[in-house]
Write an enzyme that holds these catalytic residues in place. Structure first.
Site, mmCIF file in Angstrom:
data_model
loop_
_atom_site.group_PDB
_atom_site.id
_atom_site.type_symbol
_atom_site.label_atom_id
_atom_site.label_comp_id
_atom_site.label_asym_id
_atom_site.label_seq_id
_atom_site.Cartn_x
_atom_site.Cartn_y
_atom_site.Cartn_z
ATOM 1 N N ASP A 46 1.326 -0.834 0.016
ATOM 2 C CA ASP A 46 -0.339 0.208 -0.470
ATOM 3 C C ASP A 46 0.610 1.242 0.105
ATOM 4 O OD1 ASP A 46 -2.383 -1.478 0.167
ATOM 5 O OD2 ASP A 46 -2.363 -1.776 2.050
ATOM 6 N N TYR A 74 4.072 -8.579 8.114
ATOM 7 C CA TYR A 74 4.358 -7.915 8.775
ATOM 8 C C TYR A 74 4.673 -7.041 9.995
ATOM 9 C CZ TYR A 74 3.009 -7.977 4.157
ATOM 10 O OH TYR A 74 2.258 -8.123 2.790
ATOM 11 N N TYR A 177 -4.704 -9.070 2.897
ATOM 12 C CA TYR A 177 -4.588 -7.973 2.588
ATOM 13 C C TYR A 177 -4.405 -7.379 4.118
ATOM 14 C CZ TYR A 177 -5.864 -6.758 -1.338
ATOM 15 O OH TYR A 177 -4.918 -6.453 -3.011
ATOM 16 N N LEU A 198 2.173 0.788 8.811
ATOM 17 C CA LEU A 198 2.577 -0.993 8.614
ATOM 18 C C LEU A 198 3.950 -0.914 7.750
ATOM 19 C CD1 LEU A 198 0.554 -3.940 7.568
ATOM 20 C CD2 LEU A 198 0.287 -2.576 5.561
#
Length: 311
Positions: A46, A74, A177, A198
């Site tokens: 993103d 992540y 996601y 993120l």
């Protein structure tokens, strides 16, 4: 990493994508730095996100899919109490809630995101519907069906929670996601949530600690690229990974110069050592990776994806 000319580099560089730009923008900047035409990234981040974004250059683009399909890890920080249109801080706040859950309810909610789960991607994503990315429909206010998919969350660990801020580590399969996980977590807790930070810290076995930023690449290019290209490549070699490292579990098959010529011409070769049908790494007499081959039940090796700059 291999090169034959200034604009003919073959390898995978571990880029540390900055926040505020798309993965495609990061790719285009990298292509400009290396003055190379053929390149591709291995899985979008993103615009908000930072972290490891492997960029395949030259012949390495043939093998990008193997990184795209890899597991990722992540680090995410989310704000509770607000739901946004994009499930991150780039979107508009569409709902606000009071935060009323307790620690037990929080732990139980996280349990819902462990293992194989069904996930609906966010409308603001690059997934395509009838050939058009979903985010383009979203920007025009057009509603389209979004299919759910099964993903695997191997690990979700709470690192921090205080007032309206939570921090998590998430190890998951390709296609996950994180914005959807946070959005769905907010719904379970009945307080709303969206991503405010993120970072992808790992893809396959490669860590973001081994990556290089665009600023660093630009600095090294200005200092070395035009005057001494070999020094430039030497300075960044630690941020490249060999194509062969993408296939740690593939058997290696060593082929002679003659057999390699057969494979490059689309012909199969019969192997002496018996192996089960599978994909294998083809290695030449100089112990260089040549590509991927398919081995059938009769022990014949067929070319699958070969690089074309080795003789």
């Amino acid at each position: 990493m291999f090169f034959t000319q200034v604009r003919n580099i073959h390898g995978i560089i571990l880029l540390d994508k900055p926040t505020g730009i798309s993965s495609n923008k990061a790719l285009q900047i990298t292509k400009k730095i290396f003055e190379i035409k053929k390149a591709g990234h291995t899985g979008s981040l993103d615009p908000l996100a930072t972290g490891i974004l492997p960029i395949c250059l030259g012949e390495a683009t043939k093998f990008a899919e193997y990184l795209i399909k890899s597991d990722k890890k992540y680090r995410v920080i989310a704000k509770l109490g607000e739901e946004t249109s994009t499930a991150d801080s780039y979107g508009k706040i569409i709902n606000s809630y009071k935060i009323q859950f307790n620690s037990k309810e929080y732990k139980l909610a996280l349990d819902n995101f462990r293992g194989v789960i069904s996930q609906t991607p966010p409308i603001y994503s690059a997934i395509k519907y009838k050939g058009i990315p979903l985010y383009k429909y979203a920007r025009k206010g057009i509603s389209v069906p979004i299919g759910s998919r099964f993903i695997n969350v191997y690990k979700i660990k709470s690192l921090y929670i205080k007032e309206n801020i939570i921090e998590l580590d998430i190890l998951c399969s390709s296609g996950t996601y994180i914005r959807s996980i946070i959005n769905d977590l907010g719904k379970l807790l009945k307080c709303g949530a969206h991503v405010i930070f993120l970072r992808r810290i790992k893809i396959s076995s490669f860590s973001s600690s081994l990556s290089i930023t665009l600023d660093q690449l630009n600095f090294l290019k200005k200092k070395y690229f035009k005057n001494n290209f070999k020094i430039f490549l030497n300075k960044i070699k630690n941020f490249f990974i060999p194509i062969l490292s993408l296939f740690p579990h593939f058997p290696k098959v060593y082929v002679s110069k003659q057999n390699l010529l057969f494979l490059k011409n689309g012909r199969s070769i019969k192997l002496i050592n018996k192996l089960n049908p599978c994909l294998v790494c083809i290695i030449n007499k100089n112990k260089k990776f040549i590509g991927i081959g398919k081995l059938n039940k009769k022990n014949y090796l067929f070319p699958h994806k070969l690089i074309n700059f080795y003789k």
